[in-house]
Design an enzyme around this catalytic site. Structure first.
Site, PDB file in Angstrom:
ATOM      1  N   ASP A 152       8.084 -25.252 -10.421  1.00 28.85           N
ATOM      2  CA  ASP A 152       7.306 -26.425 -10.007  1.00 28.85           C
ATOM      3  C   ASP A 152       6.937 -26.376  -8.518  1.00 28.85           C
ATOM      4  O   ASP A 152       7.253 -25.414  -7.820  1.00 28.85           O
ATOM      5  CB  ASP A 152       8.089 -27.693 -10.383  1.00 28.85           C
ATOM      6  CG  ASP A 152       7.183 -28.774 -10.960  1.00 28.85           C
ATOM      7  OD1 ASP A 152       5.983 -28.787 -10.631  1.00 28.85           O
ATOM      8  OD2 ASP A 152       7.688 -29.623 -11.724  1.00 28.85           O
ATOM      9  N   TRP A 196      -0.234 -27.017 -10.610  1.00 33.14           N
ATOM     10  CA  TRP A 196      -1.142 -28.155 -10.832  1.00 33.14           C
ATOM     11  C   TRP A 196      -2.590 -27.909 -10.446  1.00 33.14           C
ATOM     12  O   TRP A 196      -3.383 -28.853 -10.393  1.00 33.14           O
ATOM     13  CB  TRP A 196      -0.649 -29.432 -10.123  1.00 33.14           C
ATOM     14  CG  TRP A 196       0.817 -29.662 -10.134  1.00 33.14           C
ATOM     15  CD1 TRP A 196       1.682 -29.403 -11.168  1.00 33.14           C
ATOM     16  CD2 TRP A 196       1.628 -30.178  -9.066  1.00 33.14           C
ATOM     17  NE1 TRP A 196       2.961 -29.737 -10.810  1.00 33.14           N
ATOM     18  CE2 TRP A 196       2.955 -30.215  -9.530  1.00 33.14           C
ATOM     19  CE3 TRP A 196       1.334 -30.625  -7.764  1.00 33.14           C
ATOM     20  CZ2 TRP A 196       4.012 -30.666  -8.738  1.00 33.14           C
ATOM     21  CZ3 TRP A 196       2.379 -31.089  -6.981  1.00 33.14           C
ATOM     22  CH2 TRP A 196       3.699 -31.098  -7.467  1.00 33.14           C
ATOM     23  N   GLY A 197      -2.962 -26.648 -10.162  1.00 32.21           N
ATOM     24  CA  GLY A 197      -4.378 -26.338 -10.004  1.00 32.21           C
ATOM     25  C   GLY A 197      -5.021 -26.778  -8.709  1.00 32.21           C
ATOM     26  O   GLY A 197      -6.240 -26.822  -8.611  1.00 32.21           O
ATOM     27  N   ASP A 217       0.187 -33.392 -14.533  1.00 35.41           N
ATOM     28  CA  ASP A 217       0.831 -33.599 -15.842  1.00 35.41           C
ATOM     29  C   ASP A 217      -0.117 -34.247 -16.845  1.00 35.41           C
ATOM     30  O   ASP A 217      -0.810 -35.209 -16.546  1.00 35.41           O
ATOM     31  CB  ASP A 217       2.078 -34.480 -15.684  1.00 35.41           C
ATOM     32  CG  ASP A 217       3.267 -33.685 -15.151  1.00 35.41           C
ATOM     33  OD1 ASP A 217       3.104 -32.485 -14.841  1.00 35.41           O
ATOM     34  OD2 ASP A 217       4.353 -34.277 -15.053  1.00 35.41           O
TER      35      ASP A 217
END
Ligand SMILES: *[C@@H]1O[C@H](CO)[C@@H](O)[C@H](O)[C@H]1NC(C)=O
Ligand SMILES: *[C@@H]1O[C@H](CO)[C@@H](O)[C@H](O)[C@H]1NC(C)=O
Ligand SMILES: *[C@@H]1O[C@H](CO)[C@@H](O)[C@H](O)[C@H]1NC(C)=O
Ligand SMILES: *[C@@H]1O[C@H](CO)[C@@H](O)[C@H](O)[C@H]1NC(C)=O
Ligand SMILES: *[C@@H]1O[C@H](CO)[C@@H](O)[C@H](O)[C@H]1NC(C)=O
Ligand SMILES: *[C@@H]1O[C@H](CO)[C@@H](O)[C@H](O)[C@H]1NC(C)=O
Ligand SMILES: *[C@@H]1O[C@H](CO)[C@@H](O)[C@H](O)[C@H]1NC(C)=O
Ligand SMILES: *[C@@H]1O[C@H](CO)[C@@H](O)[C@H](O)[C@H]1NC(C)=O
Ligand SMILES: *[C@@H]1O[C@H](CO)[C@@H](O)[C@H](O)[C@H]1NC(C)=O
Ligand SMILES: *[C@@H]1O[C@H](CO)[C@@H](O)[C@H](O)[C@H]1NC(C)=O
Ligand SMILES: *[C@@H]1O[C@H](CO)[C@@H](O)[C@H](O)[C@H]1NC(C)=O
Length: 435
Positions: A152, A196-197, A217
Site C-alpha cells: 500500500d 492508486w494510480g 478503493d
C-alpha cells in the site's frame, strides 16, 4: 536488530555483482492472480478462523475448482509494534496459532497465501509499514509461507528522508523481493502494487511489480464501477503477461449492485485481465453470485495462456470516441484470444438497449470472413455473424460477452464491397462509389 540489518547489508553487497533481475518477467504471475481478499467484506475484522473458513468455502462452493488459487489477507493482521528484534508480529488475538500454522493449513487445502504491507512508515490502518525494512519484511513474509504481497501507499516519509519518487519508493521493495529470491532460491513474492494510480503507474508498474492498482478503493455501486471502466478504457495498453492493471477487489455480491451490474462488473474485470480477488462474504453468497464468479468461459479468457493483453474499446458508443465520461464509459470492446476475438458490449444506459456493431470495427476481425458466435453468459452457440451483429434488449447496466470464431469466407456477392472503410477501391484505383 543490528545483526539482522547487517545480514541484509551483507546480502546486498554480495548481490551487487549479481545480474539485474527483471521484475517484469521474473517467472511468477504470468497470468492474473485469482483468489480472495479480506478487505471489502471484513475490513479489520479478520482472524485465523475467518481465513480458514473462507478457504474452506472457496473449496466447497467450487471456486477453487473454477481456478481461484489465493487466499489473501489485507490490513490489520499485525501487532502495532515490531518485536524487540525489529520483526513484524502477527496479532496475537486474531492469529494466535501464528502464520506458519495458518499458511500450512491453507497449503493443505490447496491454496496459496497472500499478505499485505505498506511502502511507508505505517499501513493505512496504522500497523507497521516496511519503509527501511523492506528486505527484512519480505524475508519474514516468505518465512511465514506467503507467496504474494499487496503493498500500500500510506504514511510516506518526508521528502528529506525518502528522497525518492513513487517509482523509487516501490522499487525498494521490488529490489528486496528480487534479492530475497536469489538468496533463498525460492520464486519471488508476487508483488501487487497498491499505489492508486496517482502517478501514471500503468506506464512504469511493470518495471517493478506484477500488478498495480489504477484507482482508489472501489465501492459497491454502479457509479463507482462505471468510473473505473471509464479509466480502464484509456489505459488498456498497460496490461500484458507478468504485469497488469489491477481494477481492484471484486464487489460482485456487495452493496446495491443489481444482477446485471454484478455480471458486468465480473465480465469487465476478467476481460481487462485484471487480477480477480473475490471480496464478498462467502458465508452469505447466493448460488447466483457463486455462478457469476465461476463463469468458466470468461475465467478461461482472463487466464488465456497465449494472449496476455486486455480488451480495448473499438467504439465508445453513446459518447464520441475517446470521450472520458465516468457515468457513460465506452460500450463496444474487443480483443484477441487463444480461440478467437472476444467482444464485450456494455449497456451503460439506464434502460435496455439493442447493441449493433459491424464486425470489422474490431481490428481483430478479418474482412470477408464470417464468424461463429459463442455467447459466454448463456453458454450457447448463437449462429453465424456475417458483416455485423446485434444484441437485442441488453439490460440496463448489463453486458454481453461473445467469442467470435472464424468460420470461413463470407457468402459471395455481399454489398457493400467493404463493410466499414470509406476508401474502398478496385485494383485499378476506382473507388466503389465510382469517384
Ligand atoms: C509501541 O511502541 C511505542 C513507540 O515506539 C511505545 O510508545 C509503546 O509503548 C509500544 N507499545 C507496546 C504495547 O509495546
Ligand atoms: C495449528 O494450530 C492448531 C490450533 O492452534 C493446532 O491444532 C494445529 O495442530 C496446528 N497445526 C499446525 C500445522 O501447526
Ligand atoms: C447505489 O448507491 C450509489 C451510492 O450510494 C448511488 O449513487 C446509486 O444511485 C445507488 N443505486 C441504486 C440503484 O440504488
Ligand atoms: C448482486 O449483488 C447484490 C449485492 O447488493 C445482491 O443484492 C444481488 O442479489 C446480486 N444479484 C445477483 C443474484 O446477481
Ligand atoms: C457473513 O455472512 C454470515 C452469514 O450470513 C453472517 O452471519 C455474518 O455476519 C456475515 N459477516 C459479515 C462481516 O458481514
Ligand atoms: C480455448 O478453447 C479450449 C477448448 O474449448 C479451452 O479449453 C480453452 O480454455 C480456451 N481458451 C480460452 C483462452 O478461452
Ligand atoms: C456523459 O455522457 C452523457 C451522455 O452522453 C452526457 O449527458 C453527460 O453530459 C456526459 N458527462 C460529461 C461529464 O461529459
Ligand atoms: C448487416 O449485415 C447484413 C449481411 O449479413 C446486411 O444485409 C445488413 O444490411 C447489415 N446491417 C446493417 C445495419 O448494416
Ligand atoms: C444467444 O442465444 C441464447 C439462447 O437462445 C439467447 O438466450 C441469448 O440471448 C443469445 N445471445 C445474444 C447475444 O443474442
Ligand atoms: C456498418 O456498416 C454499414 C454498411 O457498410 C454502414 O452503413 C454503417 O455506417 C456501419 N456502421 C458503423 C457503426 O460502422
Ligand atoms: C476498374 O475496375 C473495375 C472493376 O474492378 C471496372 O468496373 C472498371 O471498368 C475499371 N476501370 C478502368 C478504367 O479500367
Amino acid at each position: 536488530m543490528t545483526q539482522i540489518r547487517l545480514g541484509a547489508v551483507t546480502a546486498a553487497v554480495v548481490l551487487a555483482t549479481a545480474p539485474v533481475v527483471n521484475a517484469l518477467a521474473n517467472g511468477v504471475a504470468r497470468l492474473p492472480v485469482l483468489g480472495y481478499n479480506t478487505w471489502n467484506a471484513y475490513a479489520c475484522n479478520i482472524d485465523e478462523n475467518l481465513i480458514l473458513e473462507t478457504a474452506n468455502l472457496m473449496k466447497s462452493l467450487g471456486l477453487q475448482d473454477a481456478g481461484y488459487t489465493h487466499v489473501n489477507l489485507d490490513d490489520c493482521w499485525a501487532e502495532k509494534n515490531r518485536s524487540a528484534e525489529g520483526l513484524l508480529v502477527p496479532n496475537s488475538e486474531r492469529f494466535p496459532s501464528g502464520f506458519n500454522n495458518m499458511t500450512a493449513q491453507l497449503h493443505a487445502l490447496g491454496f496459496e497465501a497472500g499478505i499485505y504491507g505498506d511502502s511507508g512508515w505505517l499501513t493505512c490502518a496504522g500497523y507497521p509499514g516496511s519503509y527501511s525494512n523492506e528486505l527484512l519484511d519480505a524475508t519474514t513474509y516468505q518465512n511465514w509461507g506467503f507467496d504474494y504481497l499487496k503493498y500500500d501507499n500510506c504514511y510516506i516519509p518526508f521528502d528529506d528522508v525518502i528522497r525518492e519518487g513513487t517509482f523509487g519508493k516501490y522499487q525498494r521493495m521490488s529490489d528486496a523481493i528480487a534479492e530475497l529470491s536469489l538468496t533463498s532460491r525460492q520464486p519471488p513474492l508476487i508483488f501487487s502494487l497498491c499505489e492508486w494510480g496517482w502517478s501514471q503507474v500503468w506506464i512504469w508498474g511493470a518495471q517493478v511489480g506484477n500488478s498495480w492498482r489504477v484507482d482508489g478503493d472501489i465501492e459497491s455501486n454502479w457509479p463507482a464501477l462505471s468510473s473505473i471502466i471509464n479509466l480502464a478504457s484509456f489505459i488498456t495498453q498497460g496490461t500484458d503477461f507478468y504485469g497488469r492493471n489491477d481494477m481492484d477487489i471484486l464487489e460482485v455480491g456487495n452493496g446495491n449492485l443489481t444482477y446485471d451490474e454484478n455480471k458486468s462488473h465480473f465480465t469487465a474485470w476478467a476481460l481487462f485481465k485484471s487480477p480477480l480477488l473475490i471480496g464478498t462474504n462467502l458465508s452469505a453468497a447466493s448460488p447466483e453470485i457463486v455462478e457469476i464468479l465461476s463463469n468458466r468461459e470468461i475465467l478461461a479468457i482472463n487466464q488465456d495462456p497465449v494472449v496476455g493483453t486486455s480488451i480495448s474499446p473499438f467504439r465508445w458508443g453513446l459518447n464520441a470516441d475517446w470521450t472520458s465520461n465516468d457515468s457513460y464509459p465506452a460500450q463496444y470492446w474487443s480483443g484477441p484470444s487463444e480461440n478467437g476475438t472476444v467482444v464485450m458490449l456494455l449497456n451503460t444506459l439506464d434502460e435496455p438497449a439493442n447493441m449493433f456493431f459491424n464486425l470489422t470495427e474490431s481490428p481483430w476481425i478479418r474482412a470477408g470472413r464470417q464468424y461463429a458466435v459463442r455467447d459466454l453468459w448463456t453458454h450457447t452457440d448463437n449462429g453465424t455473424a456475417v458483416r455485423n451483429f446485434t444484441a437485442t434488449d441488453v439490460p440496463a447496466h448489463g453486458v454481453v460477452a461473445l467469442l467470435l470464431q472464424d468460420a470461413g469466407d463470407e457468402p459471395a456477392g455481399i454489398y457493400p464491397l467493404c463493410s466499414v472503410y470509406y476508401q474502398c477501391s478496385s485494383e485499378n484505383g476506382t473507388l466503389v462509389d465510382g469517384s
